[in-house]
Design an enzyme around this catalytic site. Structure first.
Site, PDB file in Angstrom:
ATOM      1  N   ARG A 266       1.000  -1.124  -0.082  1.00 24.71           N
ATOM      2  CA  ARG A 266       0.040   0.084   0.067  1.00 24.71           C
ATOM      3  C   ARG A 266       0.822   1.384   0.126  1.00 24.71           C
ATOM      4  O   ARG A 266       2.125   1.093   0.631  1.00 24.71           O
ATOM      5  CB  ARG A 266      -0.740  -0.013   1.534  1.00 24.71           C
ATOM      6  CG  ARG A 266      -1.620  -0.833   0.586  1.00 24.71           C
ATOM      7  CD  ARG A 266      -2.596  -1.152   1.834  1.00 24.71           C
ATOM      8  NE  ARG A 266      -3.589  -2.737   2.175  1.00 24.71           N
ATOM      9  CZ  ARG A 266      -4.683  -2.232   2.513  1.00 24.71           C
ATOM     10  NH1 ARG A 266      -4.907  -2.257   3.561  1.00 24.71           N
ATOM     11  NH2 ARG A 266      -5.810  -3.673   2.361  1.00 24.71           N
ATOM     12  N   ARG A 281       1.584   0.812  10.773  1.00 25.58           N
ATOM     13  CA  ARG A 281       1.596   1.294   8.593  1.00 25.58           C
ATOM     14  C   ARG A 281       2.272   1.334   7.710  1.00 25.58           C
ATOM     15  O   ARG A 281       3.553   1.364   7.735  1.00 25.58           O
ATOM     16  CB  ARG A 281       0.577   2.650   9.040  1.00 25.58           C
ATOM     17  CG  ARG A 281       0.054   3.101   7.486  1.00 25.58           C
ATOM     18  CD  ARG A 281      -0.436   4.036   7.849  1.00 25.58           C
ATOM     19  NE  ARG A 281      -1.459   4.292   8.924  1.00 25.58           N
ATOM     20  CZ  ARG A 281      -2.641   3.997   9.137  1.00 25.58           C
ATOM     21  NH1 ARG A 281      -2.698   3.487   7.851  1.00 25.58           N
ATOM     22  NH2 ARG A 281      -3.560   4.159   9.837  1.00 25.58           N
ATOM     23  N   GLU A 353      -7.619  -1.449  14.658  1.00 25.25           N
ATOM     24  CA  GLU A 353      -8.056  -2.069  13.693  1.00 25.25           C
ATOM     25  C   GLU A 353      -6.769  -3.392  13.299  1.00 25.25           C
ATOM     26  O   GLU A 353      -5.454  -3.133  13.167  1.00 25.25           O
ATOM     27  CB  GLU A 353      -7.954  -1.663  12.336  1.00 25.25           C
ATOM     28  CG  GLU A 353      -8.158  -2.359  11.379  1.00 25.25           C
ATOM     29  CD  GLU A 353      -9.039  -1.703   9.890  1.00 25.25           C
ATOM     30  OE1 GLU A 353      -8.784   0.008   9.941  1.00 25.25           O
ATOM     31  OE2 GLU A 353      -9.484  -1.842   9.044  1.00 25.25           O
ATOM     32  N   SER A 356     -11.197  -6.861   9.914  1.00 27.96           N
ATOM     33  CA  SER A 356     -12.052  -5.566   8.240  1.00 27.96           C
ATOM     34  C   SER A 356     -12.427  -6.695   7.764  1.00 27.96           C
ATOM     35  O   SER A 356     -12.632  -7.463   6.736  1.00 27.96           O
ATOM     36  CB  SER A 356     -11.888  -4.735   7.743  1.00 27.96           C
ATOM     37  OG  SER A 356     -12.484  -4.070   6.891  1.00 27.96           O
ATOM     38  N   ARG A 394       0.355  -6.378  12.481  1.00 31.07           N
ATOM     39  CA  ARG A 394      -0.831  -6.298  13.649  1.00 31.07           C
ATOM     40  C   ARG A 394      -0.841  -7.018  14.588  1.00 31.07           C
ATOM     41  O   ARG A 394      -0.949  -6.675  15.715  1.00 31.07           O
ATOM     42  CB  ARG A 394      -1.570  -6.050  13.280  1.00 31.07           C
ATOM     43  CG  ARG A 394      -1.583  -4.254  12.491  1.00 31.07           C
ATOM     44  CD  ARG A 394      -2.716  -3.101  11.590  1.00 31.07           C
ATOM     45  NE  ARG A 394      -2.317  -1.277  11.331  1.00 31.07           N
ATOM     46  CZ  ARG A 394      -3.103  -1.293  10.866  1.00 31.07           C
ATOM     47  NH1 ARG A 394      -4.571  -1.216  11.556  1.00 31.07           N
ATOM     48  NH2 ARG A 394      -2.894  -0.254  10.598  1.00 31.07           N
TER      49      ARG A 394
END
Length: 428
Positions: A266, A281, A353, A356, A394
């Site tokens: 990303r 991130r 988070e 998802s 994560r």
RNA sequence: GGAGAAAUGGCCGAGAGGUCGAAGGCACCGCCCUGCUAAGGCGGCAUACGGGGUAACCUGUAUCGAGGGUUCGAAUCCCUCUUUCUCCGCCA
């Protein structure tokens, strides 16, 4: 992609529901475009019908050996007008398609309406955050002595890249394998391995394109060969879901459950300054993804199940978490309903988070042209779901922080010990 | 990298400028015959979009890998691209 019939018959309502998702649909402009489309299409089809009739007449006449110059003359003038009509229609269709492709999915009625994450709704909390009797360190401080190496990552590739070595690398691998084994062994998923570079049309299928190109890494082949635009996957949802693109499935093929462990790339454009420390991130992170292709009537049940599959991982790792229903304004482009799982991070003293799970309804299926023949022999779009099960990077962060000890060692979660030859701690 | 072949409906497979949305088979659905872990007969059976009808349905247009072109007319001819297969070379 939304059903264009729905837009034709229920424009005002669709516009209102899109507004909940922060998409402004200019209903009047759309209606005007639709009107033009209708008249242009009708005109074009009339001309085509005329041409077809004349051509048929010429064929018949020729076979009978009759003279065809009269009909030929008649049809001659048709050509230019037809060409113009076809060009005008194609142009308009292109604009209409572009508009359709830019519209997000509409949210399910059970989704709370709201602008941003403050309107998300907590569904449940599971597990109790551990009490620490020493000063809690964050995953960077805990991980560094054992092989978490941001500096070398930056040297190789810049910010937001990390090198893992030794026990931390092993822990990372153990997590991914544990997840994969659990989904295949207990949750009925088929393990998959897919390309990490995909063609642009695949990205249109799942909804990353045309709107979110800036979030992706675009890649280029060496040499001067030209092919389709290609991108690194930002999630294996993309490759997994698109495995069924442009196919007509059988009813008994459903549900399909696929899982894969893959890196995700990303660009994180627009997130400068956010989560700059540590592995929260990254431009590259691993994720175990779950994808389901299901019968349209079963997709919301499947969503609840899938959330359970993701939760099972957290439960087996004994990590405290909560489940959130995203509000209309916080949901992803393709989703009709999304649950986020947030894991407890002691160093941040908050939930972050880690998964998802979304039901995309027929939104992606329509873009991918994925249908199945239903009980009545009708072709219907399937529903697609995707969920992280879980984000491996994560999860590593969460394990490091939640399992840290006062002496700087890390207790290895019970379920991961088989990957450590039965060891119980890292360091210490 | 070099040489060649191919791409047709859910699948297999004909087709070779007009009568082709496309033979035939398989699969599937309905009916009949017969009866037993089989078989036979008849019929139906692509998709998208437009128009009409409450509806079953009727009707127009497009679609034979994708995109362009030639032609009054293209699955059929030409060009470009993509993919697959075969042979040679190289290679983890």
């Amino acid at each position: 992609m939304l059903d264009i019939q729905l837009l034709r018959t229920d424009l005002a309502q669709v516009a209102a529901r899109l507004a909940d998702r922060k998409f402004k649909l200019d209903a009047e402009a759309f209606a005007a475009l639709e009107n033009d489309r209708k008249s242009l299409q009708t005109r074009m089809q009339e001309l085509q019908a005329q041409r077809n009739a004349s051509s048929k007449a010429i064929g018949d006449a020729k076979r009978k050996g009759e003279d065809v110059t009269a009909i030929m003359a008649e049809v001659a003038s048709l050509g230019d007008e037809l060409k113009a009509a076809e060009a005008a229609f194609a142009e308009l269709q292109k604009n209409l398609d572009a508009l359709m492709l830019s519209m997000p999915n509409v949210a399910h009625e059970s989704v709370p309406v709201g602008n941003d994450e403050s309107a998300n709704v907590e569904v449940r909390r599971v597990g109790t955050p551990r009490e620490f009797d020493f000063a809690v360190r964050d995953h960077v401080d805990i991980g560094e002595p054992h092989g978490l190496d941001a500096e070398t990552g930056a040297k190789l590739s810049g910010a937001r890249f990390t090198v893992l070595r030794n026990d931390i690398a092993r822990l990372h691998r153990a997590l991914a394998q544990f997840m994969l084994d659990t989904h295949t062994g207990s949750h009925g998923y088929t393990e998959m391995y897919t390309p990490y570079i995909v063609n642009d049309n695949v990205l249109f299928g799942t909804g990353q394109l045309p709107k979110f190109a800036e979030d992706m890494f675009k890649v280029q082949k060496g040499g001067d060969e030209v092919g389709p635009d290609q991108y690194l996957i930002s999630t294996s949802e993309i490759s997994l879901t698109n495995t069924v693109r442009e196919t007509l499935l059988k009813a008994e093929d459903l549900p399909m459950r696929m899982t894969a462990h893959s890196p995700c790339f990303r660009s994180e454009a627009g997130s400068y300054g956010r989560d700059t420390r540590g592995m929260i991130r990254q431009h590259q992170f691993d994720k175990v993804e779950m994808v389901q292709i299901v019968h349209p009537e079963k997709s919301f049940d499947a969503l609840e199940e899938m959330v359970g599959h993701a939760e099972a991982i957290l439960q087996k790792l004994e990590l405290p978490y909560r489940v959130i229903t995203l509000c209309t304004g916080d949901m992803g482009f393709s989703a009709t309903k999304t649950y986020d799982l947030e894991v407890w991070l002691p160093a941040q003293n908050t939930y972050r988070e880690i998964s998802s799970c979304s039901n995309c309804g027929d939104f992606q299926a329509r873009r991918m042209m994925t249908r199945f023949k239903d009980e009545n022999g009708k072709n219907q779009y399937v529903h697609t779901l995707n969920g992280s099960g879980l984000a491996v990077g994560r999860t590593l962060v969460a394990v490091l922080e939640n399992y840290q000890n006062a002496d700087g060692s890390i207790t290895i979660p019970t379920v991961l010990r088989p990957w450590f030859g039965g060891r119980t701690t890292i360091g210490g």
